[in-house]
Write an enzyme that holds these catalytic residues in place. Structure first.
Site, mmCIF file in Angstrom:
data_model
loop_
_atom_site.group_PDB
_atom_site.id
_atom_site.type_symbol
_atom_site.label_atom_id
_atom_site.label_comp_id
_atom_site.label_asym_id
_atom_site.label_seq_id
_atom_site.Cartn_x
_atom_site.Cartn_y
_atom_site.Cartn_z
ATOM 1 C CG ASP A 43 -0.357 -0.122 2.526
ATOM 2 O OD1 ASP A 43 0.891 -0.133 2.611
ATOM 3 O OD2 ASP A 43 -1.099 -0.244 3.514
ATOM 4 C CB SER A 44 4.573 1.689 -0.043
ATOM 5 O OG SER A 44 4.816 0.523 -0.819
ATOM 6 C CG ASP A 82 0.585 -4.129 2.080
ATOM 7 O OD1 ASP A 82 0.818 -5.025 2.893
ATOM 8 O OD2 ASP A 82 1.377 -3.178 1.877
ATOM 9 C CE LYS A 112 3.136 -6.023 3.986
ATOM 10 N NZ LYS A 112 2.616 -4.895 4.810
ATOM 11 C CD GLU A 114 0.333 -1.863 7.876
ATOM 12 O OE1 GLU A 114 -0.062 -1.069 8.758
ATOM 13 O OE2 GLU A 114 0.824 -1.488 6.791
ATOM 14 C CD GLU A 181 7.662 -0.297 7.927
ATOM 15 O OE1 GLU A 181 7.836 0.838 7.432
ATOM 16 O OE2 GLU A 181 6.705 -1.036 7.602
#
Length: 276
Positions: A43-44, A82, A112, A114, A181
């Site tokens: 999602d970057s 993501d 993925k 978070e 991270e």
């Protein structure tokens, strides 16, 4: 041989795992001809592709769009996508539906998510739907407002203990790997040693089982200063800039196009008739 979730575990403590983000077909074709272990549609893309200040505005549809493009170019690679902000922490049911869309319509091999202990129910639900999940702990960008910015996490005993306990909980929930991270290197080392699944570091030091970085940062094609934990491995931005400037000069000087770049297959009498 294409990487699978089984490959991840086999490489634990034996061979470092190399992962890069990717958002487009062309870059994906280059990666498909490399030895990269996996590709992350992060999602970057909100930052490096859309030019936004954070990842929060990225949608499921955007993740699917970019996953499809990358999948076409990197068809031989393991694709992790993501799950964007507010696509999974709402409920287990919503998590399964959105993860399913990413896999079914985007073509991802895994998603993925978070978060730590608080999302284990959602993770289990997604895995029960036969979708592999990669975890993500430490500085989780979707929680940037809660953290008060992009700050190193896990520096105190309480925070470090929370991350360690979450890592163990995620492993128990069934994730095949965990991204760590922006946490202290020694904490990442401890977590890596405690887990039987691989850890993938980004700003977590050298002792993790692998590394992931944003491809634009390593190529030098992002206009922002790369974070401390990243490294520019080439200066593609300079080559691109030089190419653009060379093109502009050629157009201004009428040295482009040349006879090699034009189409001449039309009879002269056709032109004469049109002219009349």
């Amino acid at each position: 041989m294409k990487t699978t979730i089984n490959t991840f575990k086999e490489k634990k403590s034996k061979e470092k795992i190399a992962i890069l983000t990717c958002y487009d077909y062309y870059t994906a074709t280059l990666m498909n001809n490399s030895d990269i272990d996996a590709i992350l549609i992060g999602d970057s893309l909100g930052n490096v592709f859309k030019g936004e200040g954070n990842t929060l505005a990225v949608t499921i549809d955007e993740i699917i769009y970019h996953t499809k493009a990358v999948k076409r170019g990197a068809f031989d690679k393991f694709i992790i996508s993501d799950m964007p902000f507010m696509s999974y922490k709402i409920s287990a049911k919503k998590s399964v539906i959105n993860a399913g869309k990413i896999v079914k319509y985007g073509g991802a091999d895994a998603v993925k998510m978070e978060g730590g202990v608080e999302i284990c129910n959602e993770i289990r639900a997604v895995i029960r739907a036969d979708i592999p999940v990669c975890g993500h702990l430490g500085l989780t960008p979707q929680a940037i407002n809660l953290f008060g910015g992009n700050k190193v996490q896990g520096k105190t005993y309480e925070k470090a203990k929370e991350i360690l306990e979450s890592a163990l909980a995620l492993e128990d929930a069934g994730v095949f790997a965990i991204v760590l991270e922006c946490i202290p290197q020694d904490l990442a080392k401890l977590i890596t040693e405690r887990l039987s699944i691989p850890t993938i570091g980004i700003g977590a030091g050298v002792y993790t089982d692998g590394q992931v970085l944003v491809v634009n940062d390593i190529l030098g094609t992002y206009d922002k200063t790369p974070p401390k934990f990243s490294k520019k491995f080439c200066n593609a931005d300079i080559e691109i800039k030089n190419g653009v400037e060379s093109y502009i000069r050629s157009v201004k000087e009428s040295s482009f196009p040349t006879s090699a770049n034009v189409f001449t297959s039309i009879d002269r009498d056709v032109i004469e008739k049109l002219d009349k």
